[in-house]
Write a protein that holds these residues in place. Structure first.
Motif, PDB file in Angstrom:
ATOM      1  N   LYS A  67       9.010   4.029 -17.221  1.00 37.37           N
ATOM      2  CA  LYS A  67       7.682   4.330 -17.775  1.00 37.37           C
ATOM      3  C   LYS A  67       6.628   4.352 -16.669  1.00 37.37           C
ATOM      4  O   LYS A  67       5.714   5.184 -16.675  1.00 37.37           O
ATOM      5  N   LEU A  68       6.738   3.412 -15.709  1.00 37.22           N
ATOM      6  CA  LEU A  68       5.802   3.355 -14.580  1.00 37.22           C
ATOM      7  C   LEU A  68       5.878   4.642 -13.758  1.00 37.22           C
ATOM      8  O   LEU A  68       4.851   5.211 -13.369  1.00 37.22           O
ATOM      9  N   MET A  69       7.081   5.093 -13.530  1.00 31.62           N
ATOM     10  CA  MET A  69       7.291   6.303 -12.729  1.00 31.62           C
ATOM     11  C   MET A  69       6.656   7.526 -13.389  1.00 31.62           C
ATOM     12  O   MET A  69       5.927   8.289 -12.737  1.00 31.62           O
ATOM     13  N   THR A  70       6.937   7.695 -14.672  1.00 34.74           N
ATOM     14  CA  THR A  70       6.446   8.886 -15.366  1.00 34.74           C
ATOM     15  C   THR A  70       4.978   8.764 -15.768  1.00 34.74           C
ATOM     16  O   THR A  70       4.267   9.766 -15.842  1.00 34.74           O
ATOM     17  N   GLY A 122       0.788  -1.225   0.000  1.00 37.33           N
ATOM     18  CA  GLY A 122       0.000   0.000   0.000  1.00 37.33           C
ATOM     19  C   GLY A 122       0.820   1.275   0.000  1.00 37.33           C
ATOM     20  O   GLY A 122       0.270   2.366  -0.137  1.00 37.33           O
ATOM     21  N   LEU A 123       2.144   1.138   0.177  1.00 33.19           N
ATOM     22  CA  LEU A 123       3.006   2.319   0.149  1.00 33.19           C
ATOM     23  C   LEU A 123       3.191   2.793  -1.292  1.00 33.19           C
ATOM     24  O   LEU A 123       3.399   1.978  -2.198  1.00 33.19           O
ATOM     25  N   VAL A 124       3.133   4.078  -1.481  1.00 30.66           N
ATOM     26  CA  VAL A 124       3.335   4.646  -2.823  1.00 30.66           C
ATOM     27  C   VAL A 124       4.811   4.988  -2.985  1.00 30.66           C
ATOM     28  O   VAL A 124       5.361   5.760  -2.196  1.00 30.66           O
ATOM     29  N   PRO A 125       5.483   4.404  -3.967  1.00 33.12           N
ATOM     30  CA  PRO A 125       6.910   4.711  -4.157  1.00 33.12           C
ATOM     31  C   PRO A 125       7.116   6.177  -4.510  1.00 33.12           C
ATOM     32  O   PRO A 125       6.356   6.742  -5.294  1.00 33.12           O
TER      33      PRO A 125
END
Length: 662
Positions: A415-418, A386-389
């Motif tokens: 790609k996930l990050m952006t 549940g933590l958001v990176p």
């Protein structure tokens, strides 16, 4: 009428509703009663109209509940008082502030004004403290104006509150103006100004205030040291010495002074000094607290001082300082930096509460040790928890993919990050992507990635590209990267050395000579290689060609024997980047005395067979040492961990965990 139910342990015959009874209740309230006794006293007061209507008793009751960290009950008592003056309102506001209910404190102050109750010099310092905690400069200004009109700003406590509020809210010019206009200042006034500068990263200015204090005969105290602590990172050696002078002038029983000085050393790459000071502190009988532990553990990690780190961990367990997120994160980081991944993971798994720093530290540990798949698995678990990176977590996972050669995984995380998390890439993320592409041999793609950056690349971005050019012998792009680096970081010797090595591998000796001539002309010297190894809680430091160690004669004798065995096993010194006009034998002699080799041989001499050897180095391990240590691990049947500026190398049975990919 029912008698008091003996809250003060006095004879029942005196517990009647008289002035003496009231005096006994006040005495009981003043003696910091436990919550159960306090509730009995409260019950007795409200059951009697005479006691219930006594404002002085209500104030005492409010203060007792506030001290017991019960601001909600304090409020109930406050609400039952029909006619309130500034004393009653002050007690309520202070109760909220002391229990960190800052918004409630501000609301109570506003309702106090609305009811026509006039604040005094006790009210404003409390409300200003709430403004500081809330970072509410706007409301702080609204308090300052009426304070000036009533002359309250000239009182010591209000003046100190204004300095602290403006400093915390970043208005340092106004904070300094208030300080200068105060008719009387105490040590708190000065410390508030020091803290204001320190909290806003203006360490030089904070120290100037300390010097000004001394010139006026105001002696810094432990509070001064505590005020300096937010800005003790990356300061000059001169500033460190000045803080040390303040520290030495203080009584050695002051724990806060030790804590700040250890933090100053640890945060300014003076890990040896931080550890030495911690050991002095122990010798002086000063018992460390959680802050001490969290400050010294990073220094243990930096020097791979695993014996001391484990001893500190045992102390944490004996003193039951866990659960404590700061300490547990520091322990994970210490074990990770010492290459003790199993211990780090065990501690991580046992944590009751984990924050993003906990997950990031563990992922980073796996990444720097080349265990990219474990880092990827951990990242997925963090998401499932549940933590958001955050952006730092993505730096860790991208770096882990880079070290392990997980190109497609790294590209997917970017790609996930952006995309999903809408995190705008920072320079650290671009550096990771250049390293990821560069280590995979995609040097052209790495260069194109830089050209498409929406911001100007810094020296770390170009440095990552230059290193890739060195690994894959790409001279053309290497020269472009080096040109940019010489403009951005003209005094960084490592970049000149990398370009020189690129030319040397390509056989362009004339260009090698030009680069080294430029270094000489600019007064740039190659940073000497330094390696550290711990033995019996003491850090031993070696430089290339070092003969200053007491055991140097024995170390060099053993090294000669070891090199002979290595050559018999197939070791060939890698001399292709050494100067071309030096005899081959001289090249070999230069390589064989690199600092990490000396440190490893010292550990071989002084530890039992089979004992793990840990070495830290201030530079990247050279290709020859990397090859040599693989042979040493096989010949001596010793596991060896070398941590350089880039990653961890776990050598065992002639194999390195990096897979020769670093």
């Amino acid at each position: 009428m029912k008698p008091i139910r003996n809250p003060t342990k006095l004879p029942r015959h005196v517990l009647t509703v008289t002035e003496s009874t009231k005096a006994l209740i006040i005495q009981a309230l003043d003696n910091s009663p436990d919550i159960r006794t306090l509730e009995k006293l409260h019950s007795r007061i409200i059951s009697d109209p005479n006691l219930c209507s006594d404002t002085s008793l209500s104030i005492k009751l409010m203060r007792a509940y506030a001290a017991s960290r019960k601001p909600d009950v304090t409020r109930k008592v406050f609400d039952r008082i029909s006619e309130r003056n500034n004393v009653i309102c002050n007690v309520m506001i202070r109760s909220y502030v002391n229990n960190h209910f800052y918004k409630d404190a501000v609301l109570t102050y506003k309702s106090m004004l609305a009811a026509g109750v006039t604040p005094d010099h006790y009210t404003l310092p409390c409300v200003l403290k709430a403004c500081s905690a809330l970072d509410d400069l706007r409301f702080g200004l609204q308090i300052h104006c009426p304070a000036v009109k009533k002359g309250l700003d000239l009182t010591l406590f209000t003046g100190n509150g204004l300095v602290a509020m403006y400093g915390k809210c970043g208005n340092l010019v106004e904070a300094r103006r208030v300080l200068d206009e105060m008719p009387y200042r105490d040590i708190v006034s000065w410390n508030s100004m020091v803290a204001g500068y320190a909290q806003n990263g203006q360490f030089d200015e904070a120290l100037e205030v300390c010097k000004e204090m001394e010139s006026l005969g105001v002696r810094p105290d432990p509070g001064t040291m505590a005020s300096l602590s937010p800005a003790v990172t990356n300061t000059s050696a001169e500033n460190v010495m000045f803080v040390k002078k303040i520290f030495l002038d203080m009584a050695k029983e002051e724990l806060v002074a030790w804590n700040v000085m250890i933090a100053v050393y640890a945060n300014n790459s003076m890990s040896t000094e931080a550890i030495d000071l911690y050991l002095q502190m122990e010798a002086n009988g000063i018992e460390p607290d959680a802050i001490t532990i969290a400050s010294v553990l990073p220094a243990c990690g930096d020097l791979c001082a695993i014996s001391l780190g484990k001893r500190i961990h045992e102390y944490v367990e004996v003193k039951r300082l866990q659960p404590n997120l700061s300490i547990e994160n520091a322990l994970i980081d210490m074990y990770a930096k010492c290459g003790c991944l199993l211990e780090a993971r065990k501690l991580f798994d046992e944590m009751q509460i984990k924050d993003v720093i906990s997950w990031t530290s563990m992922m980073s540990a796996y990444g720097r040790s080349g265990k990219g798949h474990q880092a990827v698995e951990l990242f997925s678990k963090m998401q499932s928890s549940g933590l958001v990176p955050d952006s730092i977590a993505f730096v860790s996972i991208l770096s882990a993919c880079s070290h392990a050669g997980l190109l497609s995984e790294g590209q997917n995380y970017y790609k996930l990050m952006t995309g999903k998390y809408k995190i705008v890439p920072r320079l650290e993320h671009f550096t990771c992507m250049v390293e990821l592409l560069g280590r995979a041999g995609r040097v052209d793609e790495a260069y194109n990635h830089i050209k498409q950056m929406p911001m100007e690349p810094n020296d770390r971005v170009w440095g990552a590209l230059l290193n890739a050019c060195h690994v894959y012998n790409n001279t053309d792009i290497g020269v472009i990267a080096a040109d940019c680096l010489f403009q951005l970081a003209p005094q960084q010797s490592g970049y000149y050395v990398l370009l020189s090595n690129i030319y040397a591998k390509a056989g362009r000796w004339k260009d090698v000579t030009i680069v080294r001539s430029i270094m000489k002309g600019r007064g740039i010297k190659k940073i000497p290689g330094i390696s550290n190894v711990e033995l019996h809680n003491h850090i031993h430091t070696f430089l290339a060609g070092d003969r200053s160690h007491p055991q140097s004669h024995k170390i060099y004798e053993e090294l000669d024997i070891l090199v002979g065995k290595m050559k018999e096993a197939g070791y060939v010194p890698k001399t292709d980047t050494a100067l071309h006009d030096v005899e081959e034998e001289d090249k070999e002699n230069h390589l064989v005395v690199h600092s990490e080799k000396l440190a490893i041989v010292f550990a071989l001499i002084n530890t039992e067979p089979g004992t793990l050897i840990r070495v830290t180095k201030n530079l990247r391990v050279c290709e020859d040492c990397h090859i040599a240590i693989k042979f040493i691990s096989a010949i001596t049947e010793r596991p060896i961990i070398v941590r350089d500026t880039n990653r961890y190398h776990h050598f065992e049975n002639g194999i390195c965990s990096c897979g020769d990919y670093w």
